[in-house]
Design an enzyme around this catalytic site. Structure first.
Site, PDB file in Angstrom:
ATOM      1  N   GLY A  15      54.540 -86.955  44.277  1.00  0.00           N
ATOM      2  CA  GLY A  15      53.745 -86.402  45.379  1.00  0.00           C
ATOM      3  C   GLY A  15      52.644 -87.384  45.731  1.00  0.00           C
ATOM      4  O   GLY A  15      52.901 -88.478  46.238  1.00  0.00           O
ATOM      5  N   SER A  68      54.636 -87.546  39.447  1.00  0.00           N
ATOM      6  CA  SER A  68      54.262 -88.762  40.211  1.00  0.00           C
ATOM      7  C   SER A  68      54.868 -88.868  41.612  1.00  0.00           C
ATOM      8  O   SER A  68      54.523 -89.814  42.336  1.00  0.00           O
ATOM      9  CB  SER A  68      54.608 -90.061  39.451  1.00  0.00           C
ATOM     10  OG  SER A  68      53.653 -90.345  38.460  1.00  0.00           O
ATOM     11  N   ASN A  98      45.758 -85.693  36.679  1.00  0.00           N
ATOM     12  CA  ASN A  98      45.152 -87.033  36.757  1.00  0.00           C
ATOM     13  C   ASN A  98      44.360 -87.246  35.467  1.00  0.00           C
ATOM     14  O   ASN A  98      44.185 -86.315  34.678  1.00  0.00           O
ATOM     15  CB  ASN A  98      44.288 -87.184  38.007  1.00  0.00           C
ATOM     16  CG  ASN A  98      43.141 -86.198  38.027  1.00  0.00           C
ATOM     17  OD1 ASN A  98      42.277 -86.219  37.159  1.00  0.00           O
ATOM     18  ND2 ASN A  98      43.171 -85.293  39.000  1.00  0.00           N
ATOM     19  N   TYR A 126      50.997 -89.367  43.998  1.00  0.00           N
ATOM     20  CA  TYR A 126      51.056 -90.673  43.340  1.00  0.00           C
ATOM     21  C   TYR A 126      52.147 -91.583  43.913  1.00  0.00           C
ATOM     22  O   TYR A 126      52.244 -92.751  43.522  1.00  0.00           O
ATOM     23  CB  TYR A 126      51.177 -90.526  41.824  1.00  0.00           C
ATOM     24  CG  TYR A 126      49.854 -90.241  41.135  1.00  0.00           C
ATOM     25  CD1 TYR A 126      48.671 -90.158  41.869  1.00  0.00           C
ATOM     26  CD2 TYR A 126      49.766 -90.067  39.753  1.00  0.00           C
ATOM     27  CE1 TYR A 126      47.449 -89.904  41.248  1.00  0.00           C
ATOM     28  CE2 TYR A 126      48.554 -89.819  39.127  1.00  0.00           C
ATOM     29  CZ  TYR A 126      47.403 -89.737  39.873  1.00  0.00           C
ATOM     30  OH  TYR A 126      46.188 -89.494  39.254  1.00  0.00           O
ATOM     31  N   ASP A 134      48.938 -79.738  40.339  1.00  0.00           N
ATOM     32  CA  ASP A 134      47.757 -79.605  39.471  1.00  0.00           C
ATOM     33  C   ASP A 134      46.833 -78.510  40.004  1.00  0.00           C
ATOM     34  O   ASP A 134      46.413 -77.602  39.262  1.00  0.00           O
ATOM     35  CB  ASP A 134      47.053 -80.974  39.437  1.00  0.00           C
ATOM     36  CG  ASP A 134      46.001 -81.104  38.359  1.00  0.00           C
ATOM     37  OD1 ASP A 134      45.900 -80.209  37.496  1.00  0.00           O
ATOM     38  OD2 ASP A 134      45.286 -82.123  38.378  1.00  0.00           O
TER      39      ASP A 134
END
Ligand code: AR6
Length: 175
Positions: A121, A119, A26, A123, A36
């Protein structure tokens, strides 16, 4: 034509050996959930310390750090777009993530790189759409960059792997 340097596998990206792993971060670059969180846990706290010095990263851009305890020499952190229905430039931003990562791959002379599905998951980017953008950008970069020996896309679930396989085979997005 499919490039033999592109590989799709199912698994945990934190276990992969490569010159660089790509992190779906992010904009704070200070860690989070999903891939992440897994990358930060596996790399150790020194990664967070280096990330702190970077002071964030806008959507579509990328930043490189060391890999610390990972089996990867580097982590390339990129910030994907949050899906907002598709009308807010998300496709262009997602393509830019892959382009920004490959600009760093080129600059640092890296030869092997592993990507998660950016992106798709937290997002919320629909994977049927995101997979086609990812594969198009990776294949364009491979054409441009003979130094790159291998790009691995590491999908977390068998279902995600199947979506990428079908996209790579050229199947159209399901209606
Ligand atoms: N190896 C490979 N893929 C994984 C792993 C793993 N260990 N863990 C999850 N995935 P997400 P995003 C897959 O949510 O959508 C974070 O909190 C996952 O199944 O990690 O870009 C950041 O800090 C999915 O297919 O990233 C941001 O706030 C893909 O990785 C936000 O989430 C991406 O899912 C970024 O959201």
């Amino acid at each position: 034509m499919r490039d033999a340097r592109l590989e799709l596998v199912q698994g945990d990206i934190t276990k992969v050996e490569a010159d660089a792993l790509v992190n779906a971060a992010n904009s704070s670059l200070l860690g989070g959930g999903g891939v992440d969180g897994a990358i930060h846990r596996a790399a150790g706290r020194e990664l967070l310390e280096e990330c702190r010095d970077l002071r964030g990263c806008p959507t579509g851009e990328a930043r490189i750090t060391q890999g610390y305890k990972l089996r990867a020499r580097h982590v390339i952190h990129t910030v994907g777009p949050r899906w907002q229905g598709g009308g807010r430039g998300e496709a262009g931003q997602l393509a830019r993530c892959y382009q920004s990562v490959f600009a760093l791959v080129e600059k640092h002379g890296l030869r092997t790189v592993a990507f998660p599905s950016i992106s798709t998951g937290m997002y919320g980017y629909p994977i049927e759409k995101a997979s086609r953008i990812a594969l198009r950008e990776i294949q364009a970069a491979l054409e441009r960059l003979p130094q790159v020996e291998k790009v691995t896309v590491v999908l977390f679930t068998p279902g995600d792997l199947e979506v990428y396989r079908r996209a790579l085979a050229g199947e159209p997005e399901p209606a």
